[in-house]
Scaffold this motif. Sequence first.
Motif, PDB file in Angstrom:
ATOM      1  N   VAL A 343       0.839  -1.198   0.000  1.00  0.00           N
ATOM      2  CA  VAL A 343       0.000   0.000   0.000  1.00  0.00           C
ATOM      3  C   VAL A 343       0.879   1.255   0.000  1.00  0.00           C
ATOM      4  CG1 VAL A 343      -1.689   1.355   1.304  1.00  0.00           C
ATOM      5  CG2 VAL A 343      -1.926  -1.122   1.177  1.00  0.00           C
ATOM      6  N   ARG A 344       1.841   1.289   0.878  1.00  0.00           N
ATOM      7  CA  ARG A 344       2.718   2.457   0.984  1.00  0.00           C
ATOM      8  C   ARG A 344       3.458   2.691  -0.327  1.00  0.00           C
ATOM      9  NH1 ARG A 344       5.928   2.100   6.271  1.00  0.00           N
ATOM     10  NH2 ARG A 344       6.736   0.253   5.197  1.00  0.00           N
ATOM     11  N   HIS A 345       3.943   1.612  -0.933  1.00  0.00           N
ATOM     12  CA  HIS A 345       4.674   1.703  -2.200  1.00  0.00           C
ATOM     13  C   HIS A 345       3.786   2.289  -3.296  1.00  0.00           C
ATOM     14  CE1 HIS A 345       7.115   0.415  -5.664  1.00  0.00           C
ATOM     15  NE2 HIS A 345       5.997  -0.091  -6.165  1.00  0.00           N
ATOM     16  N   PHE A 346       2.586   1.725  -3.463  1.00  0.00           N
ATOM     17  CA  PHE A 346       1.725   2.188  -4.548  1.00  0.00           C
ATOM     18  C   PHE A 346       1.104   3.547  -4.246  1.00  0.00           C
ATOM     19  CE2 PHE A 346       1.795  -2.281  -5.954  1.00  0.00           C
ATOM     20  CZ  PHE A 346       2.104  -2.064  -7.290  1.00  0.00           C
ATOM     21  N   ALA A 347       0.841   3.838  -2.967  1.00  0.00           N
ATOM     22  CA  ALA A 347       0.296   5.151  -2.631  1.00  0.00           C
ATOM     23  C   ALA A 347       1.272   6.254  -3.011  1.00  0.00           C
ATOM     24  CB  ALA A 347      -0.038   5.222  -1.145  1.00  0.00           C
ATOM     25  N   GLU A 348       2.563   6.037  -2.777  1.00  0.00           N
ATOM     26  CA  GLU A 348       3.566   7.037  -3.148  1.00  0.00           C
ATOM     27  C   GLU A 348       3.569   7.255  -4.661  1.00  0.00           C
ATOM     28  OE1 GLU A 348       7.244   5.628  -1.554  1.00  0.00           O
ATOM     29  OE2 GLU A 348       6.694   6.045   0.536  1.00  0.00           O
ATOM     30  N   ARG A 349       3.522   6.156  -5.407  1.00  0.00           N
ATOM     31  CA  ARG A 349       3.500   6.269  -6.872  1.00  0.00           C
ATOM     32  C   ARG A 349       2.206   6.923  -7.358  1.00  0.00           C
ATOM     33  NH1 ARG A 349       4.293   0.936  -9.961  1.00  0.00           N
ATOM     34  NH2 ARG A 349       3.986   2.454 -11.640  1.00  0.00           N
ATOM     35  N   TYR A 350       1.107   6.571  -6.715  1.00  0.00           N
ATOM     36  CA  TYR A 350      -0.198   7.074  -7.139  1.00  0.00           C
ATOM     37  C   TYR A 350      -0.305   8.576  -6.905  1.00  0.00           C
ATOM     38  CZ  TYR A 350      -4.925   5.860  -8.637  1.00  0.00           C
ATOM     39  OH  TYR A 350      -6.080   5.720  -9.367  1.00  0.00           O
ATOM     40  N   LEU A 351       0.161   9.022  -5.744  1.00  0.00           N
ATOM     41  CA  LEU A 351       0.127  10.445  -5.439  1.00  0.00           C
ATOM     42  C   LEU A 351       1.069  11.234  -6.349  1.00  0.00           C
ATOM     43  CD1 LEU A 351      -0.008  10.121  -1.564  1.00  0.00           C
ATOM     44  CD2 LEU A 351      -1.737  11.264  -2.972  1.00  0.00           C
ATOM     45  N   ALA A 352       2.196  10.632  -6.687  1.00  0.00           N
ATOM     46  CA  ALA A 352       3.141  11.301  -7.586  1.00  0.00           C
ATOM     47  C   ALA A 352       2.531  11.490  -8.975  1.00  0.00           C
ATOM     48  CB  ALA A 352       4.433  10.498  -7.678  1.00  0.00           C
ATOM     49  N   ALA A 353       1.778  10.480  -9.422  1.00  0.00           N
ATOM     50  CA  ALA A 353       1.188  10.545 -10.766  1.00  0.00           C
ATOM     51  C   ALA A 353      -0.128  11.315 -10.792  1.00  0.00           C
ATOM     52  CB  ALA A 353       0.964   9.131 -11.302  1.00  0.00           C
ATOM     53  N   GLY A 354      -0.927  11.169  -9.717  1.00  0.00           N
ATOM     54  CA  GLY A 354      -2.266  11.758  -9.713  1.00  0.00           C
ATOM     55  C   GLY A 354      -2.386  13.068  -8.971  1.00  0.00           C
ATOM     56  N   GLY A 355      -1.375  13.424  -8.197  1.00  0.00           N
ATOM     57  CA  GLY A 355      -1.414  14.680  -7.472  1.00  0.00           C
ATOM     58  C   GLY A 355      -2.056  14.549  -6.100  1.00  0.00           C
TER      59      GLY A 355
END
Length: 482
Positions: A343-355
């Motif tokens: 979750v932590r890994h994908f949340a970081e990527r998701y926030l970076a891509a989606g704002g």
Amino acid sequence: MRHCEFPAHRGRMEYVCLGCGATYGIGELHYTCPTCGGVFLLRDTAFDELKKTSGAAWREVFDARMAAKRSALRGVFRFYELMAPVLEEGDIVYLGEGQTPIVESSPALSARLGGQRLAFKNDGQNPSASFKDRGMACAFSFLRQLIRTTGADDILAVCASTGDTSAAAALYAAYVGGGVKSAVILPQGKVTPQQLAQPLGSGAVVLEVPGVFDDCMKVVEHLADNYQVALLNSKNAWRILGQESYAFEVAQWYDWDLAGKCVFVPIGNAGNITAVMGGFLKLFDLGVIAALPRVFGVQSHHADPVWRYYDQPEGAREFHPVAVTPSVAQAAMIGNPVSFPRVRHFAERYLAAGGPGAFQVVQVTEQAIVEGMLDANRHGHIACTQGGECFAGLVRARELGLIDRDELAILDATAHMLKFIGFQDMYYENAFPPEYGITPRPEYANRPQLVIDPARKAALSEADYTAEAAQAVVERLGLKAR
């Protein structure tokens, strides 16, 4: 590319540890990193080759496969290249999983939230009546390939479960058959009768352990670390891959346009929200979708370690397991989710891509969860308590000003409501033990109503009984004559 033929493309997959970055081949099953004990993701090192095909071309491929008659392409492997592109067609297991409908809410339910646009994705319409079938289709397909290529002939598939995982694992193991047998470990007294019946009916050995899911998981992890078993919980990275299909289907349902949309997902062991974010990111990376939907994780205040983590100030966050208390959202009653590092890994990527705001977690009460289920189902849906948890999460997000009514909310109804029908009965009968903290409200009361004394039937002729019973119904319902 002839879209309805089985794909010729093959990827190059490996396990990668989220703890230390070590990688391992897929020639055997791995669950945790032998070097540091971290959890794995499965990575296709050939993924960038897919970028040679345009996003528009991929949309055409996936849309064409919706009409495919090949069993291997009818379910979650319609998106073969995005999931486990190392499998051969003959190894793919298809039991009818995937392609579950998204049902727009009734106007009356929308009106309860001030005109909020919402829909439920009914994953309870998978074969074993839960979303877990998506992951099991992928995990058992890989297991089938492993058996074929290694000559293994005696495999015990084992999982810890609060119900849905055991039902799915037992069903798919029964179908694969041969040398594959299944055993499930459940928390004693914390699985509904309907969910208990499923693995028993599929022939699994069912073992009960005193405690909660986290206790069962410790037993299963010990078995996986020390014995030759195939673990089917979300530590199995192949399962996570299969569950990414949920994201692919949401995108396809809306013609690949996810602008102005958000997805609510309950968090238990955290495998599903991991898969949902991972799936959307793949589509975004390939240009199949131009915008990421926002993702909201939802947790009960009786089992909320992920919410507590993200409720801390950024930069000072620490993860701590929590001791859970009884929850109607049984599948999410997990205090130490295995997939939290994912979750932590994908949340970081998701926030970076989606704002900012692309990924958030909200906390809801047990009262809101069970009444969310009742609200949904009284408006024509078939949501389980986890679906009720998502509805409650949407209500809470509205209260916090995190979403406006013009944003379309897609709610993950993870299982069929019949699996959790006992909680509905407990609500109607006011039978919840105090630890649930649920007090039924009169407006939700609904119980069978006897219209005539059974003893009265014996005293009347058939014609008189029919007339008297019908009259009682007329009076009870306030009917008017034609």
